[in-house]
Design a protein around this motif. Structure first.
Motif, PDB file in Angstrom:
ATOM      1  N   GLU A   1     -12.655   0.771  -0.014  1.00  0.00           N
ATOM      2  CA  GLU A   1     -12.286  -0.407  -0.613  1.00  0.00           C
ATOM      3  C   GLU A   1     -11.001  -1.171   0.340  1.00  0.00           C
ATOM      4  N   GLU A   2     -10.204  -0.076   0.789  1.00  0.00           N
ATOM      5  CA  GLU A   2      -9.171  -0.632   1.496  1.00  0.00           C
ATOM      6  C   GLU A   2      -9.429  -0.993   3.008  1.00  0.00           C
ATOM      7  N   VAL A   3     -10.308  -0.341   3.564  1.00  0.00           N
ATOM      8  CA  VAL A   3     -10.869  -0.850   4.868  1.00  0.00           C
ATOM      9  C   VAL A   3     -11.176  -2.275   4.589  1.00  0.00           C
ATOM     10  N   GLU A   4     -12.035  -2.484   3.722  1.00  0.00           N
ATOM     11  CA  GLU A   4     -12.606  -3.780   3.547  1.00  0.00           C
ATOM     12  C   GLU A   4     -11.529  -4.906   3.651  1.00  0.00           C
ATOM     13  N   ARG A   5     -10.573  -4.543   2.656  1.00  0.00           N
ATOM     14  CA  ARG A   5      -9.193  -5.336   2.480  1.00  0.00           C
ATOM     15  C   ARG A   5      -8.369  -5.836   3.777  1.00  0.00           C
ATOM     16  N   LYS A   6      -8.810  -4.757   4.754  1.00  0.00           N
ATOM     17  CA  LYS A   6      -7.901  -4.901   6.139  1.00  0.00           C
ATOM     18  C   LYS A   6      -8.739  -5.431   7.063  1.00  0.00           C
ATOM     19  N   VAL A   7     -10.065  -5.923   6.929  1.00  0.00           N
ATOM     20  CA  VAL A   7     -10.845  -6.331   7.758  1.00  0.00           C
ATOM     21  C   VAL A   7     -10.600  -7.771   8.171  1.00  0.00           C
ATOM     22  N   THR A   8     -10.293  -8.075   9.401  1.00  0.00           N
ATOM     23  CA  THR A   8      -9.982  -9.442   9.968  1.00  0.00           C
ATOM     24  C   THR A   8     -11.033  -9.970  11.048  1.00  0.00           C
ATOM     25  N   SER A   9     -10.740 -11.056  11.543  1.00  0.00           N
ATOM     26  CA  SER A   9     -11.640 -11.443  12.813  1.00  0.00           C
ATOM     27  C   SER A   9     -11.385 -10.709  14.142  1.00  0.00           C
TER      28      SER A   9
ATOM     29  N   PRO B   1      -7.013   5.629   8.870  1.00  0.00           N
ATOM     30  CA  PRO B   1      -6.215   5.823   7.673  1.00  0.00           C
ATOM     31  C   PRO B   1      -4.699   6.182   8.094  1.00  0.00           C
ATOM     32  N   ASP B   2      -3.718   5.941   6.991  1.00  0.00           N
ATOM     33  CA  ASP B   2      -2.481   6.196   6.938  1.00  0.00           C
ATOM     34  C   ASP B   2      -1.919   7.694   6.785  1.00  0.00           C
ATOM     35  N   LEU B   3      -3.018   8.199   6.168  1.00  0.00           N
ATOM     36  CA  LEU B   3      -2.853   9.993   6.470  1.00  0.00           C
ATOM     37  C   LEU B   3      -3.883  10.534   7.126  1.00  0.00           C
ATOM     38  N   THR B   4      -2.991  10.811   8.344  1.00  0.00           N
ATOM     39  CA  THR B   4      -3.859  11.302   9.535  1.00  0.00           C
ATOM     40  C   THR B   4      -3.006  12.153  10.404  1.00  0.00           C
ATOM     41  N   PHE B   5      -3.714  12.987  11.316  1.00  0.00           N
ATOM     42  CA  PHE B   5      -2.817  13.496  12.505  1.00  0.00           C
ATOM     43  C   PHE B   5      -2.727  12.311  13.306  1.00  0.00           C
ATOM     44  N   ILE B   6      -1.631  12.139  14.270  1.00  0.00           N
ATOM     45  CA  ILE B   6      -1.280  11.041  14.815  1.00  0.00           C
ATOM     46  C   ILE B   6      -2.217  10.693  15.961  1.00  0.00           C
ATOM     47  N   SER B   7      -2.934  11.438  16.468  1.00  0.00           N
ATOM     48  CA  SER B   7      -3.797  11.310  17.797  1.00  0.00           C
ATOM     49  C   SER B   7      -4.615   9.930  17.556  1.00  0.00           C
ATOM     50  N   PRO B   8      -5.549   9.695  16.548  1.00  0.00           N
ATOM     51  CA  PRO B   8      -6.244   8.448  16.783  1.00  0.00           C
ATOM     52  C   PRO B   8      -5.243   7.201  16.859  1.00  0.00           C
ATOM     53  N   VAL B   9      -4.447   7.198  15.994  1.00  0.00           N
ATOM     54  CA  VAL B   9      -3.279   6.098  16.159  1.00  0.00           C
ATOM     55  C   VAL B   9      -2.815   5.760  17.392  1.00  0.00           C
TER      56      VAL B   9
ATOM     57  N   GLY C   1      -4.081  -0.645  24.019  1.00  0.00           N
ATOM     58  CA  GLY C   1      -3.516  -1.963  24.086  1.00  0.00           C
ATOM     59  C   GLY C   1      -4.094  -2.651  22.756  1.00  0.00           C
ATOM     60  N   ALA C   2      -4.621  -1.975  21.949  1.00  0.00           N
ATOM     61  CA  ALA C   2      -5.172  -2.490  20.478  1.00  0.00           C
ATOM     62  C   ALA C   2      -4.075  -2.227  19.547  1.00  0.00           C
ATOM     63  N   ARG C   3      -4.323  -2.522  18.364  1.00  0.00           N
ATOM     64  CA  ARG C   3      -3.489  -2.682  17.295  1.00  0.00           C
ATOM     65  C   ARG C   3      -3.840  -1.724  16.083  1.00  0.00           C
ATOM     66  N   PRO C   4      -3.202  -0.491  15.715  1.00  0.00           N
ATOM     67  CA  PRO C   4      -3.820   0.191  14.673  1.00  0.00           C
ATOM     68  C   PRO C   4      -3.329  -0.737  13.243  1.00  0.00           C
ATOM     69  N   VAL C   5      -4.326  -0.877  12.429  1.00  0.00           N
ATOM     70  CA  VAL C   5      -4.199  -1.301  11.199  1.00  0.00           C
ATOM     71  C   VAL C   5      -4.235  -0.156  10.102  1.00  0.00           C
ATOM     72  N   LEU C   6      -3.067   0.298   9.385  1.00  0.00           N
ATOM     73  CA  LEU C   6      -3.216   1.297   8.506  1.00  0.00           C
ATOM     74  C   LEU C   6      -3.774   0.943   7.340  1.00  0.00           C
ATOM     75  N   ALA C   7      -4.677   1.877   6.815  1.00  0.00           N
ATOM     76  CA  ALA C   7      -5.418   1.637   5.597  1.00  0.00           C
ATOM     77  C   ALA C   7      -5.156   2.715   4.622  1.00  0.00           C
ATOM     78  N   ASP C   8      -4.992   2.850   3.279  1.00  0.00           N
ATOM     79  CA  ASP C   8      -4.812   3.782   2.383  1.00  0.00           C
ATOM     80  C   ASP C   8      -6.170   4.664   2.165  1.00  0.00           C
ATOM     81  N   VAL C   9      -5.765   5.950   1.598  1.00  0.00           N
ATOM     82  CA  VAL C   9      -6.815   6.594   1.278  1.00  0.00           C
ATOM     83  C   VAL C   9      -7.488   6.880   0.153  1.00  0.00           C
TER      84      VAL C   9
END
Ligand SMILES: *Cc1c(COP(=O)(O)O)cnc(C)c1O
Length: 364
Positions: free
Chosen positions: A112-120, A79-87, A94-102
């Motif tokens: 819904e936002e998660v589903e929109r951000k899913v890639t291979s 999530p884009d709204l979070t304490f920063i630790s998980p990011v 070495g992975a990439r955070p992909v932010l999603a709205d809440v």
């Protein structure tokens, strides 16, 4: 009125007694009986099979990600709204955070936002329960199942909350908690990973403990860390677990009293809980329609410490790229209006009356 802090621990149970036992019997490192007892107590509370204690909630998240094989080339939705630790921990692997709205009502990750951000490249989803409010786990689990993605739960702010009748920490492939001094229970600094899979628990314990082969000492099987909780900290944690039910009850009473006193004030929006959520009151939070920052400043002048909601991750220069150039309207809305009020079991009714009174006065 004395200064009222945002949070403070309550250490009036067996904390001193158990710590004294460690000092007396000289088991002060991560070896010793309290670590196992605390792990067992916490996993029982969250209805999970396995628990591995860690140095803090951040390292617990690091271990969770690594145990699921997250690394370079992977994307993790967070999530884009979070304490920063998980990011930060996603980036550390070495992975990439992909932010999603809440979600506007749960304030937590939107399915819904998660589903929109899913890639291979998506490898996992980190769900963060915010300020005691559990995420909409049913919807999130449905999306995760559909795309065969594991969920990591960051439940650092929601010990004892329920979503659809299940306790937070019981959903994730791996679930993480923090026991920092301001959390619902504390070990000073501390954290834990929970899982139902023995293979994951073993991997987490290996990574938290130098990668050392439990069958053959000084034979190392992973490039690992020392992320172990000490017996002294676990002694405090076990004493805290003996009181968690009463802590949660007191916090609930605080939330009810705040809501009673603050309802009907123009310009203040009380938290509204989504249908299947049974939140806990980690930090009582409201939305302020106008001039939130002015309210924060005035309250501080009146001796009341508060905290504005987290800054949306994509708004900080360091993390801008992870937003994909998108707007996050709900995270931004909440972030500019949200405020956490003092919340801890020792907070008195008089203090809550004083805080609510000041808020009324300032808002006017
Ligand atoms: C507190 C917190 C953490 C980090 O825990 P530490 O023990 O301070 O490292 C992680 N995630 C969330 C959502 C938190 O609130």
């Amino acid at each position: 009125m004395n200064f009222i802090p945002l949070a403070k621990p309550v250490l009036k149970g067996n904390e001193k007694k158990y710590v004294s036992q460690c000092l007396k019997n000289e088991w002060i490192s991560s070896k010793g009986d309290f670590v196992r007892a605390f792990e067992e107590s916490f996993s029982r509370f969250c209805q999970r099979k396995y628990a591995v204690a860690a140095t803090n909630g951040t390292t617990a998240l690091h271990l969770a990600l690594l145990s699921l094989g997250v690394g370079p080339g992977d994307e993790i939705i967070v999530p884009d709204l979070t304490f920063i630790s998980p990011v930060n921990m996603i980036i550390q692997t070495g992975a990439r955070p992909v932010l999603a709205d809440v979600d506007p009502d749960s304030w937590t990750l939107s399915a819904e936002e998660v589903e929109r951000k899913v890639t291979s490249k998506t490898k996992a989803i980190i769900v963060v329960h915010l300020y005691g409010m559990p995420a909409k786990m049913k919807e999130l689990e449905r999306i995760a199942r559909k795309h065969r993605l594991p969920i990591i739960e960051d439940a650092a702010e929601a010990h004892g909350a329920y979503s659809h009748g299940r306790i937070t920490g019981s959903f994730g492939e791996v679930s993480c908690f923090s026991f920092f001094g301001n959390k619902i229970i504390t070990t000073g600094e501390g954290g834990i990973c929970l899982t139902n899979k023995k293979s994951l628990a073993d991997k987490i314990r290996l990574l938290a403990s130098h990668g050392m082969d439990p069958q053959k000492k000084y034979n190392h099987k992973a490039i690992a860390f020392n992320y172990r909780l000490t017996n002294l900290q676990a002694a405090i944690g076990l004493a805290q677990m003996e009181q968690i039910d009463s802590f949660l009850e007191k916090r609930q009473a605080i939330a009810s009293f705040y809501s009673e006193l603050l309802s009907g004030i123009k310009g203040i929006i009380l938290p509204f809980y989504h249908g299947e959520a049974k939140p806990v009151c980690w930090l009582y939070s409201v939305l302020v329609e106008k001039e939130r920052d002015f309210l924060v400043k005035e309250l501080l002048d009146a001796g009341i410490e508060t905290r504005p909601f987290f800054i949306p991750v994509h708004k900080m220069a360091l993390y801008q790229g992870y937003g994909g150039g998108e707007k996050f309207p709900r995270a931004e809305f909440l972030s500019t209006r949200g405020i956490n009020l003092p919340t801890y079991p020792g907070l008195t009714k008089n203090e809550i009356r004083y805080i609510a009174g000041k808020i009324k006065e300032i808002i006017k």
